[in-house]
Design a protein around this motif. Structure first.
Motif, PDB file in Angstrom:
ATOM      1  N   ALA A 125      -4.207 -10.438   7.186  1.00 37.79           N
ATOM      2  CA  ALA A 125      -3.834  -9.022   7.189  1.00 37.79           C
ATOM      3  C   ALA A 125      -4.062  -8.400   5.822  1.00 37.79           C
ATOM      4  CB  ALA A 125      -2.379  -8.866   7.615  1.00 37.79           C
ATOM      5  N   LEU A 126      -3.731  -9.146   4.763  1.00 40.45           N
ATOM      6  CA  LEU A 126      -3.905  -8.600   3.417  1.00 40.45           C
ATOM      7  C   LEU A 126      -5.384  -8.400   3.104  1.00 40.45           C
ATOM      8  CD1 LEU A 126      -2.220  -7.741   0.984  1.00 40.45           C
ATOM      9  CD2 LEU A 126      -2.617  -9.992  -0.004  1.00 40.45           C
ATOM     10  N   ILE A 127      -6.223  -9.310   3.552  1.00 39.86           N
ATOM     11  CA  ILE A 127      -7.666  -9.165   3.337  1.00 39.86           C
ATOM     12  C   ILE A 127      -8.185  -7.912   4.034  1.00 39.86           C
ATOM     13  CG2 ILE A 127      -9.917 -10.170   3.932  1.00 39.86           C
ATOM     14  CD1 ILE A 127      -8.605 -12.919   3.420  1.00 39.86           C
ATOM     15  N   LEU A 128      -7.719  -7.672   5.259  1.00 40.10           N
ATOM     16  CA  LEU A 128      -8.127  -6.461   5.968  1.00 40.10           C
ATOM     17  C   LEU A 128      -7.675  -5.207   5.227  1.00 40.10           C
ATOM     18  CD1 LEU A 128      -7.778  -7.006   9.814  1.00 40.10           C
ATOM     19  CD2 LEU A 128      -9.768  -6.138   8.577  1.00 40.10           C
ATOM     20  N   LYS A 129      -6.482  -5.250   4.651  1.00 45.31           N
ATOM     21  CA  LYS A 129      -6.008  -4.093   3.879  1.00 45.31           C
ATOM     22  C   LYS A 129      -6.896  -3.874   2.659  1.00 45.31           C
ATOM     23  CE  LYS A 129      -2.008  -1.960   1.676  1.00 45.31           C
ATOM     24  NZ  LYS A 129      -0.558  -2.055   1.355  1.00 45.31           N
ATOM     25  N   ILE A 130      -7.292  -4.969   2.002  1.00 53.08           N
ATOM     26  CA  ILE A 130      -8.192  -4.852   0.848  1.00 53.08           C
ATOM     27  C   ILE A 130      -9.509  -4.223   1.282  1.00 53.08           C
ATOM     28  CG2 ILE A 130      -9.558  -6.168  -0.825  1.00 53.08           C
ATOM     29  CD1 ILE A 130      -7.213  -8.177  -0.931  1.00 53.08           C
TER      30      ILE A 130
END
Length: 299
Positions: free
Chosen positions: A132-137
């Motif tokens: 999820a954090l990678i997608l936010k990045i």
């Protein structure tokens, strides 16, 4: 009372953590599978809510009332856990589609609840926190908010414990270096990650960013080989496709293969018109038209 937590507050907190980290099974490193009704985190222990032996699914009693299922809580050290069988959040695919349709802000709104959901168990094997954090990045990069993206990548590299998550963070930290012109150092990181990582998402992001650095160094063939790894080996990484198509087109232009460049740009413009990369398709097509009229300027 000191630092002792009131029983009601402790119960409420436990409920919040269980609700925010529901799971199906805990798979231990010794192969044992624990069926759970929910998990929560306390220190380095995963507390699992388990149906106690001798009980069955809730059924109506002779009086017509539903009998409650008896459950108990058992702790398992994270070090002994191979994986927690969390289901993949539907928001991840939805967010990737939103990024590709130029709706990165809406994508972040989809991602935030997932990050909150897994925050307490972000370092547990099987957690979807890093994904999820990678997608936010990626969404922040799509918005051109490079500073915020770089901060999240640095945070992820600092606090993640999963080697795959750390590798993914390293890729985005390296991409920040590349944006500042340090492509040589960025390429070293990309190569290291491509040799170490196993997660398709991490490998795809590394390959795509490696291609961008090769483009900056006018290494057209190397750039093309790198970015084309994404659709060939990691076709599910749709969020990267606008960048891949733009980078491949630019590599083809550098190689003076204008037909393939136009084909890539055509696909970019038709499939991802609302993305920042899609908006650049027309200017690249105009550049090709000029180069075709004056071939000597292609070098």
């Amino acid at each position: 009372m000191g630092c002792r937590m009131k029983p009601l507050l402790r119960l409420m907190l436990g409920f919040v953590l269980v609700a925010s980290a529901a799971a199906q099974n805990i798979i231990l490193k010794d192969g044992k599978v624990i069926a759970t009704k929910g998990v929560r985190r306390t220190g380095d222990i995963i507390m699992a809510t388990i149906e106690l032996s001798g009980t069955t699914a809730a059924q109506p009693s002779p009086a017509g009332q539903v009998q409650a299922i008896r459950t108990g809580e058992f702790g398992y050290p994270i070090a002994q856990i191979y994986k927690i069988d969390f289901p993949e959040p539907a928001q991840l695919n939805a967010a990737a589609a939103l990024v590709n349709s130029g709706k990165a802000i809406d994508a972040i709104k989809q991602i935030e609840p997932v990050l909150a959901y897994y925050d307490a168990v972000r370092d547990a094997p099987g957690s979807w926190w890093s994904d999820a954090l990678i997608l936010k990045i990626q969404a922040l990069l799509s918005l051109g908010n490079y500073d915020a993206a770089d901060r999240l990548a640095s945070q992820m590299e600092r606090i993640a414990t999963d080697p795959e998550a750390i590798d993914a963070a390293r890729v985005y930290v390296a991409a920040g270096l590349a944006r500042k012109g340090d492509h040589a150092k960025a390429l070293q990181v990309y190569d290291a990650v491509l040799n170490e990582a196993t997660r398709p998402q991490t490998l795809a992001v590394s390959a795509a960013n490696k291609g961008v650095s090769h483009l900056a160094r006018r290494e057209w063939e190397a750039a093309l080989l790198s970015v084309l790894e994404v659709p060939v080996f990691y076709p599910r990484q749709e969020a990267l496709m606008p960048s891949v198509l733009l980078s491949s087109a630019r590599a083809y232009i550098g190689l003076e293969d204008y037909n393939r460049a136009k084909s890539a740009l055509g696909e970019l413009g038709s499939k991802f018109p609302s993305t920042p990369e899609g908006a650049q398709a027309k200017s690249e097509l105009d550049r090709i038209a000029k180069l075709e009229k004056t071939p000597q300027s292609a070098k």
